[in-house]
Scaffold this active site. Structure first.
Site, mmCIF file in Angstrom:
data_model
loop_
_atom_site.group_PDB
_atom_site.id
_atom_site.type_symbol
_atom_site.label_atom_id
_atom_site.label_comp_id
_atom_site.label_asym_id
_atom_site.label_seq_id
_atom_site.Cartn_x
_atom_site.Cartn_y
_atom_site.Cartn_z
ATOM 1 C CE LYS A 43 76.940 -27.674 15.601
ATOM 2 N NZ LYS A 43 77.257 -28.419 14.190
ATOM 3 C CE1 TYR A 100 76.017 -35.348 15.717
ATOM 4 C CE2 TYR A 100 75.618 -37.568 15.882
ATOM 5 C CZ TYR A 100 76.513 -36.443 15.599
ATOM 6 O OH TYR A 100 77.759 -36.892 15.177
ATOM 7 C CG ASP A 140 73.104 -30.465 22.396
ATOM 8 O OD1 ASP A 140 73.574 -31.639 21.668
ATOM 9 O OD2 ASP A 140 73.971 -29.586 22.312
HETATM 10 P P1 KE4 Z 1 80.792 -31.813 17.292
HETATM 11 O O1 KE4 Z 1 81.258 -33.010 17.903
HETATM 12 O O2 KE4 Z 1 80.469 -32.255 15.637
HETATM 13 O O3 KE4 Z 1 81.404 -30.774 17.288
HETATM 14 O O4 KE4 Z 1 79.203 -31.772 17.888
HETATM 15 C C1 KE4 Z 1 78.226 -32.622 18.005
HETATM 16 C C2 KE4 Z 1 76.893 -32.041 18.091
HETATM 17 C C3 KE4 Z 1 76.430 -31.909 19.496
HETATM 18 N N1 KE4 Z 1 75.104 -31.466 19.399
HETATM 19 C C4 KE4 Z 1 74.392 -30.856 18.509
HETATM 20 C C5 KE4 Z 1 73.076 -30.347 18.900
HETATM 21 C C6 KE4 Z 1 75.114 -30.797 17.222
HETATM 22 O O5 KE4 Z 1 74.259 -30.597 16.223
HETATM 23 C C7 KE4 Z 1 76.377 -31.523 16.947
HETATM 24 C C8 KE4 Z 1 76.835 -31.655 15.625
HETATM 25 N N2 KE4 Z 1 76.270 -31.114 14.360
HETATM 26 C C9 KE4 Z 1 76.179 -31.812 13.136
HETATM 27 C C10 KE4 Z 1 75.497 -31.154 12.183
HETATM 28 N N3 KE4 Z 1 74.027 -31.569 12.215
HETATM 29 C C11 KE4 Z 1 77.658 -31.572 12.666
HETATM 30 C C12 KE4 Z 1 77.992 -31.755 11.443
HETATM 31 C C13 KE4 Z 1 78.519 -32.962 11.126
HETATM 32 O O6 KE4 Z 1 78.510 -34.107 11.715
HETATM 33 O O7 KE4 Z 1 79.563 -33.165 10.062
#
Ligand code: KE4
Length: 431
Positions: free
Chosen positions: A267, A144, A239
């Protein structure tokens, strides 16, 4: 545990917010029951609206490597607030954070700050397409990278959690150039590149996947990816939104000794505030406006409050590098070993994957979980029951079989004792 206040808040939330949450995975849909509403975080703990305390094994999905409300980060942010929260103009702080990121992650020669991981990956892919002049991108099942339209093909995280076949609202044309391969499968990679390698702009992956649950790369897989993308001139994007500054100060690329062409971060780099970043080889990043023709912009990009939090987080990690990452390895290994033993003791088949402070307990008969097909064979109903037992006894574990748990440096040995004690009872309760 009493959850009346959370219940009432959820009732109100459902009337004005879709699903009552601002991000789907928080709704507990995959594990049953209603979400608890959090009032505050204290170090390794969360306290909910009813005053229940939980050991936090999510850490806001990754950012809180050092736990909640770290005093030095709080103090620095508080001081910055009085000097203004956003200027929409360059500041010294952004330069210092960019320098710190380039120093921590040497493959990043130039970096652009944005406000989320989604923005980071979306922009990195646009830069890779602009640099190569190619359209096709490769991602992997169960990975993801945020919710940009063209990336919501066989994604992990919330898409997997909710069992969505794909995402509505994304025109077929938008994912027409997105090719999704099985993770940890070299044959499919070689076959694809052997046929259309010169049409591929980039390959993006989580070097250690967290979004199908924790799944590390098979031996040699990252090296293979590096060789094949170089051979065909495709940009290799790590990523590291989740793994950056978690698996080592230099991220997964330092841990595994691979140099990608681009890296995305989020993060931890934001110290708990909204901040993402994308960067890599200068010749690629110089394609980004205003230097080059690849447009990307953001009102709050590099805002001084988030940058201040990120700067202090990286200072804390740099100062304590040896101790912090050794401790995270130690508690990660201890927790993984305990989960294996406690599940076995309860007669429950599980496979536990763990890399550093990332850990997932797959409720599966499969002895190996190295891709999304294997992860999906997990018993999500039993996982849900186990999750609810853990929550009711004070452990806040990720509410999805397809999410990694995150341990934090704020966790003491007695906190891990508590985790083990509750997990033991939870395994026995669902046996
Ligand atoms: P954000 O747009 O949520 O800041 O980041 C997206 C993203 C991009 N790449 C990786 C590897 C990620 O894990 C994420 C976001 N992770 C999720 C948890 N698996 C965020 C939690 C959520 O969607 O509420």
């Amino acid at each position: 545990m009493e959850h009346e206040k959370s219940r009432l808040l959820f009732e109100e939330a459902l009337k004005v917010i879709p699903g009552g949450v601002n991000s789907p995975v928080r709704a507990f849909k995959a594990v049953g029951g209603d979400p608890v509403f959090i009032e505050r975080g204290e170090g390794a703990y969360l306290v909910d609206a009813d005053g229940n305390r939980y050991l936090d094994c999510i850490g806001s999905w990754g950012p809180l490597l050092l736990g909640h409300a770290h005093p030095r980060i709080v103090s620095k942010i508080s001081a910055q607030l009085g000097r203004g929260t956003t200027f929409g103009a360059p500041t010294k702080l952004e330069v210092r954070l960019a320098q710190a990121i380039c120093e921590a992650v040497p493959s990043i020669e130039k970096v652009r700050l944005v406000s989320s991981g989604t923005e980071a990956t979306m922009s990195a892919i646009r830069a890779a397409r602009g640099f190569t002049g190619r359209d096709k991108i490769v991602k992997f099942e169960g990975n993801y990278h945020g919710h940009a339209d063209f990336l919501l093909a066989k994604a992990g995280s919330g898409i997997a959690t909710l069992g969505l076949p794909e995402c509505a609202g994304v025109p077929v044309a938008y994912t027409a150039d997105t090719i999704t391969l099985p993770f940890n499968d070299v044959d499919s990679l070689e076959t694809l590149f052997g046929t259309i390698g010169t049409e591929i702009a980039c390959v993006i992956l989580e070097p250690v996947v967290g979004n199908m649950g924790c799944v590390p790369p098979s031996d040699g897989y990252l090296q293979k990816l590096r060789v094949i993308t170089s051979k065909y001139g495709a940009v290799l994007i790590f990523d590291e939104v989740m793994t950056g500054f978690r698996l080592s100060y230099g991220g997964a690329q330092e841990r595994y000794g691979i140099t990608p062409d681009m890296t995305t971060l989020g993060k931890i780099v934001g110290g708990g505030l909204p901040l993402g970043a994308y960067g890599g080889r200068a010749e690629i990043m110089d394609k980004v406006a205003p230097v080059g023709p690849v447009y990307q912009a953001g009102t709050l990009s590099g805002n001084p409050v988030a940058v201040t939090a990120g700067l202090e987080m990286l200072s804390l990690l740099r100062e304590g590098k040896e101790v912090i990452y050794a401790r995270l390895e130690q508690i990660g290994e201890r927790a993984a070993d305990s989960m294996r033993a406690l599940a076995a003791n309860a007669g429950i088949p599980v496979t536990v994957n763990q890399v550093g402070s990332m850990i997932t307990v797959f409720f599966t008969q499969k002895t190996v979980v190295k891709d999304f097909d294997q992860a999906k064979r997990s018993d999500t109903v039993r996982f849900g029951a186990w999750f609810r037992e853990m929550l009711e006894h004070g452990i806040y574990w990720p509410p999805s079989q397809f999410e990694s748990a995150f341990l934090s440096y704020a966790m003491s040995d007695s906190d891990i004792d508590h985790l083990e004690k509750v997990a033991e009872a939870a395994f026995l309760a669902v046996a």
